[in-house]
Each structure stands twice: as structure tokens, then as C-alpha cells.
Design an enzyme around this catalytic site. Structure first.
Site, mmCIF file in Angstrom:
data_model
loop_
_atom_site.group_PDB
_atom_site.id
_atom_site.type_symbol
_atom_site.label_atom_id
_atom_site.label_comp_id
_atom_site.label_asym_id
_atom_site.label_seq_id
_atom_site.Cartn_x
_atom_site.Cartn_y
_atom_site.Cartn_z
ATOM 1 N N SER A 1 -12.540 32.805 -3.489
ATOM 2 C CA SER A 1 -12.991 33.555 -4.655
ATOM 3 C C SER A 1 -14.515 33.448 -4.769
ATOM 4 O O SER A 1 -15.226 33.829 -3.844
ATOM 5 C CB SER A 1 -12.265 33.057 -5.904
ATOM 6 O OG SER A 1 -12.457 33.941 -6.981
ATOM 7 N N GLU B 1 -3.656 40.202 -5.332
ATOM 8 C CA GLU B 1 -4.795 39.448 -5.855
ATOM 9 C C GLU B 1 -4.844 39.471 -7.384
ATOM 10 O O GLU B 1 -4.622 38.476 -8.046
ATOM 11 C CB GLU B 1 -6.098 40.015 -5.286
ATOM 12 C CG GLU B 1 -6.323 39.720 -3.811
ATOM 13 C CD GLU B 1 -6.875 38.328 -3.550
ATOM 14 O OE1 GLU B 1 -7.019 37.556 -4.521
ATOM 15 O OE2 GLU B 1 -7.161 38.021 -2.389
ATOM 16 N N HIS C 1 -3.941 35.882 -6.702
ATOM 17 C CA HIS C 1 -5.264 35.338 -6.421
ATOM 18 C C HIS C 1 -5.233 33.810 -6.475
ATOM 19 O O HIS C 1 -4.684 33.214 -7.402
ATOM 20 C CB HIS C 1 -6.257 35.878 -7.453
ATOM 21 C CG HIS C 1 -7.681 35.540 -7.196
ATOM 22 N ND1 HIS C 1 -8.390 36.038 -6.125
ATOM 23 C CD2 HIS C 1 -8.561 34.761 -7.888
ATOM 24 C CE1 HIS C 1 -9.629 35.585 -6.167
ATOM 25 N NE2 HIS C 1 -9.758 34.799 -7.219
#
Length: 495
Positions: free
Chosen positions: A199, A319, A405
Site C-alpha cells: 500500500s 482491493e 486490500h
């Protein structure tokens, strides 16, 4: 009672600043809470990191340091234990206890939107990777307005060649310099360093790849769900898409707390800098400072200016499954420039408006940019490996329709026990595979080996990736390429 009183002496090593006393746990030795830079407090708030001061005698390295100042995390297991402090520039090292030197070094950069997270979380414990023959380093770096902030009064204090604004990135580079200088003490090879992150940590990795200051400090890179088409904000001029400069953002914040002078800003309690939270994708924390980061990632890759190192890049299958393009947020705005025809074409590719709403933000922010960076890096002649993570445990309660995610992190670290819910044999197999691919890549710049399914190199087999599935890793053509092609055309038109 310390371990040294009940068994073999605690391990001791000498680094540039002094002697560290770590801990041995079976096959792995760890050294935690190691300062890699001076505490960035008082007059060093909003200054480039300074060298860590030396110490006399032995320094205990049996406990992690404080996490950096940050708002509540909302339960993210990547945050780590309290306390938190501005004095947070520490790192943690895990290394095989029985060393056949030199070992590859893997430096983890945590995510959290550059607002949350740390290198101290149990999720990122490096022991299980170290058992595979690598040295693992996890890093704390300044977050939020302490790490990504500028103001005209601060700029006026700086010398002409002094960097500003991008302090979190400066910290990460300082940590890599510390690793270069001290890796050998831990049995690590300073000439074989892999940076990997997820990320915002992956966004940091791609910025390291284009950073003049980071060149030569690492030799492989892994970017897990790290954007790629995002636009940074310069210190003293508007962004390329018209948003205010970092200094203008800093002035706007300073007005809310009644600060006009640099001394006023440095006198603020750190907690006062947390509200309102800076916006990661909106540009508050993605900084083009002109020295550590000089341009946007996509532009640098397109021009062939990225580091010529082997790269793993990839995303998860669902995600931002909860995010809708109609939401009032920077992520919700990224489809706003679609023409009516482009939108109609995308609706058709997604099987209707419902499919579009469910998946387009993930594709716009993560999936197409990852494929795009992979294409550019491979085109520039560098080994490239693209992946898609689609492992979903039976115990996953989220209605995501895939891997959400950040859900790949416990698999990469082979730390399934940290997720707080039961994990099965297929998850253990997936963790064994991912940790194996990642550590093999760190060792030789190619993730293949040990009878695992062959991961196609993206330059040799264009648009083929490795998908991590519940049934195991599988090489295949990039899924949903028709959607990604339409998004690529959209980006080409607007940029």
C-alpha cells in the site's frame, strides 16, 4: 530473569553507534528498537534525519521501540503496540542464528496511508522469513504531518540545498543508508538488498525506484498494491492536476491552530497535528520535494529513469471492494473525467453498472497501474514479475468476492497466526509459496525455484502473471484485460 541467566549468553553485535544485545529464539536472532537516526524532536522536527548518536556500553535490543505518532488505527494489525512517540526512528532486524554469510537483506516498508502503521507489528515479525536464509529489517518512519508537511515559514529556515517536506521518505532513505553501513554485522550482504512494501509502503518503494538519493541503496524491489498512476504535490507550486502546493496546504492547516511562525509550529503538541487527518491519495502525503522525489512515478518509468533492478509488482483481486466511484473522496473522483462513451464502454466490460461500481475503483487505482508499471519496467529491459493475489480463507467474513486490500501481508511474512481468525491448510500452503517466492527473489532477483509453479517473467511473456489462488499459484494471462485496456485508454487521454 533475562535469557542470559537461563541459557546461552544473549547475542551481541557491534554497529557503527555501539554494541547491541539481542535475543536468540531457536534458529533466529533478533535485534529490536535499534535507532537508525537521531530522535526528530524539538528543533529536529521537520528537518532531514540526522545521524543516530553513539552510545557507551551495551544497548539492550530486546524490545521494539515506540511507534510513530498517529491517529487511532481502526484495528489494523499492521500498526503495532503502544506507546507512540515522535522519538520513533528505529528499526528491527531478524537474522539466521547460524549464518553462512553473506545473506540477502529484505527491508520492509509498512503501509497505512503514510498516516498509520509501524515496523513493530507482530504481523511483520521477520523470524519466519529469516528461517529461509535472509536478513529481515522492518522500519519506522515519520507519518502524517510529522512526515509529510511544509509551510513557508519552515521553508524560509532551510538552506538552499536542504531538503524539505518529504521527511518520511527521507527517513526511509536514511534507514537504507544505515542498512548499507551495518548489514555485514548481522550477516547481511549490503550489495543485495531488497525493498518491499505494501500500500503506502509500496508507493514508497516505487518512489525509491525513482529517487536520486536512493540509487544504489537497494538491488531488488517488491511493490504490493502500491498505486502507480497517482500524482504528487510539489512543495511550492500546484500539482500537475491543479491541487494546491504542499506549502499552501501547510498554511491552511496552520491557520486552524493559530500558528504563523516556524517556532509556533514546532511548539505544537504532536497530537495537534493529527486532526484533520492528512489525505494520502488526495496529495497531502504524496510529495514531490525536488531532491528525494523529483517527479511522478509513472512519468519516471515511462522515461526509463527508474532504478534498473528486478521488480515484483502486483495487486489483490478485490482491493477496495467497499469503495464506490460515486463517493466523495479522491478515490471516488478518479473516474470523474470519463466521457459518456467511455463510461458506456466500461459498463459493458463490467457487465453493467453494478459490476462497474463494485470493481472500477480497484482497477483504476491499483490493477491497471500495476500492469502499466510492469509493462514499462519490462519495456525498459529490466526483469519484471506481475502477480494477482486471490487467496480467500474460509474464515474470511467480508463479502468482498476476493482478496481485499492488505490481506496478502500475513502470507508474505508467513505469519498467519497474527490475523485473529482460523486459517486452514490451503492458507498454510499459500503462505509457504509466497514467502518462498519473495525470499528466492531477494536472493537472486528471480522468484522461481524449489519446484514451485514457474512465475513468468513479464518481458519474456507479455501480459502473463502469477495468480495466487485457493488451489495454489497459477501462471495465466492477466485477468479482465478488456477492462484494463479501457482504463489504460482513459488514462492516456486525460494525461
Amino acid at each position: 530473569m533475562s535469557p542470559s541467566e537461563t541459557g546461552p549468553p544473549d547475542p551481541r553485535i557491534a554497529v557503527e553507534q555501539g554494541v547491541l544485545v539481542g535475543r536468540r529464539d531457536g534458529e533466529v536472532t533478533s535485534f529490536k528498537g535499534v535507532p537508525y537516526a537521531a530522535p526528530p524532536v524539538g528543533p529536529l522536527r521537520w528537518r532531514a534525519p540526522q545521524a543516530a548518536p553513539p552510545w557507551n556500553g551495551d544497548r539492550d535490543a530486546g524490545q521494539v521501540g515506540a511507534i510513530c505518532i498517529q491517529p487511532p488505527s481502526g484495528g489494523d494489525p499492521g500498526v503495532g503496540p503502544l506507546p507512540m512517540s515522535e522519538d520513533c526512528l528505529t528499526l528491527n532486524v531478524w537474522t539466521p542464528a547460524e549464518r553462512a554469510e553473506p545473506r540477502p537483506v529484505m527491508v520492509w516498508i509498512h503501509g497505512g496511508g503514510f498516516n498509520n502503521g509501524s515496523g513493530t507489528a507482530a504481523l511483520y515479525d521477520g523470524a519466519n522469513l529469516a528461517k529461509r536464509g535472509v536478513v529481515v529489517v522492518t522500519v519506522n518512519y515519520r507519518l502524517g504531518r510529522l512526515g509529510f508537511f511544509d509551510h513557508p515559514a519552515l521553508a524560509a529556515e532551510r538552506a538552499e540545498d536542504e531538503p524539505g517536506g518529504n521527511y518520511g521518505m527521507m527517513d526511509i532513505v536514511a534507514a537504507l543508508e544505515w542498512v548499507r553501513d551495518n548489514a555485514a554485522a548481522f550477516g547481511g550482504d549490503a550489495r543485495n538488498v531488497t525493498v518491499f512494501g505494501e500500500s503506502a509502503g509500496a508507493a514508497a518503494v516505487t518512489r525509491l525506484m525513482i529517487s536520486p538519493e536512493a540509487r544504489g541503496l537497494f538491488h531488488r524491489a517488491v511493490a504490493q498494491s502500491g498505486l502507480g498512476r497517482d500524482t504528487g504535490v510539489p512543495l511550492d507550486r500546484p500539482s500537475a492536476i491543479g491541487g494546491p502546493s504542499l506549502q499552501a496546504r501547510g498554511e491552511a492547516f496552520a491557520r486552524t491552530v493559530g500558528a504563523t511562525l516556524a517556532a509556533d509550529l514546532r511548539a505544537l503538541p504532536a497530537e495537534a497535528l493529527l486532526r484533520p487527518a492528512p489525505n494520502f491519495y488526495g496529495g497531502d502525503n504524496l510529495v514531490i520535494d525536488g531532491q528525494f522525489v523529483t517527479e511522478d512515478v509513472e512519468a519516471a518509468f515511462a522515461a526509463g529513469r527508474e532504478a534498473p533492478v528486478p521488480l515484483i509488482v502486483g495487486t489483490n483481486s478485490a482491493e477496495f471492494w467497499w469503495m464506490r466511484p460515486s463517493e466523495i473522496s479522491p478515490y471516488g473522483a478518479i473516474d470523474d473525467a470519463l466521457t459518456s462513451q467511455e463510461r458506456a464502454n466500461l459498463y459493458a466490460a463490467y457487465g453493467g453498472e453494478d459490476g462497474y461500481r463494485a470493481h472500477v475503483v480497484s482497477d483504476l487505482a491499483f490493477n491497471e497501474p500495476a500492469r502499466h508499471l510492469a509493462r514499462l519496467h519490462a519495456r525498459n529491459g529490466h526483469p519484471t514479475y506481475l502477480y494477482r493475489f486471490d487467496v480467500v480463507p474460509d474464515s474470511n467474513p467480508e463479502p468482498s468476492g476476493g482478496a481485499t486490500h492488505a490481506s496478502e501481508r500475513p502470507y508474505v511474512f508467513d505469519n498467519l497466526h497474527t490475523v485473529g481468525r482460523p486459517m486452514g491448510e490451503r492458507d498454510e500452503r499459500a503462505a509457504e509459496a509466497m514467502a518462498g517466492y519473495w525470499t528466492t527473489f531477494a536472493a537472486k532477483g528471480n522468484p522461481n525455484g524449489d519446484d514451485r509453479p514457474v512465475w513468468p517473467e513479464f518481458g519474456a511473456e507479455r501480459d502473463r502473471l502469477l495468480e495466487f489462488t485457493n488451489a495454489g499459484p497459477e501462471a495465466k494471462v492477466v485477468p479482465f484485460a478488456d477492462r484494463l485496456d479501457l482504463i489504460e485508454a482513459y488514462y492516456d487521454r486525460i494525461r
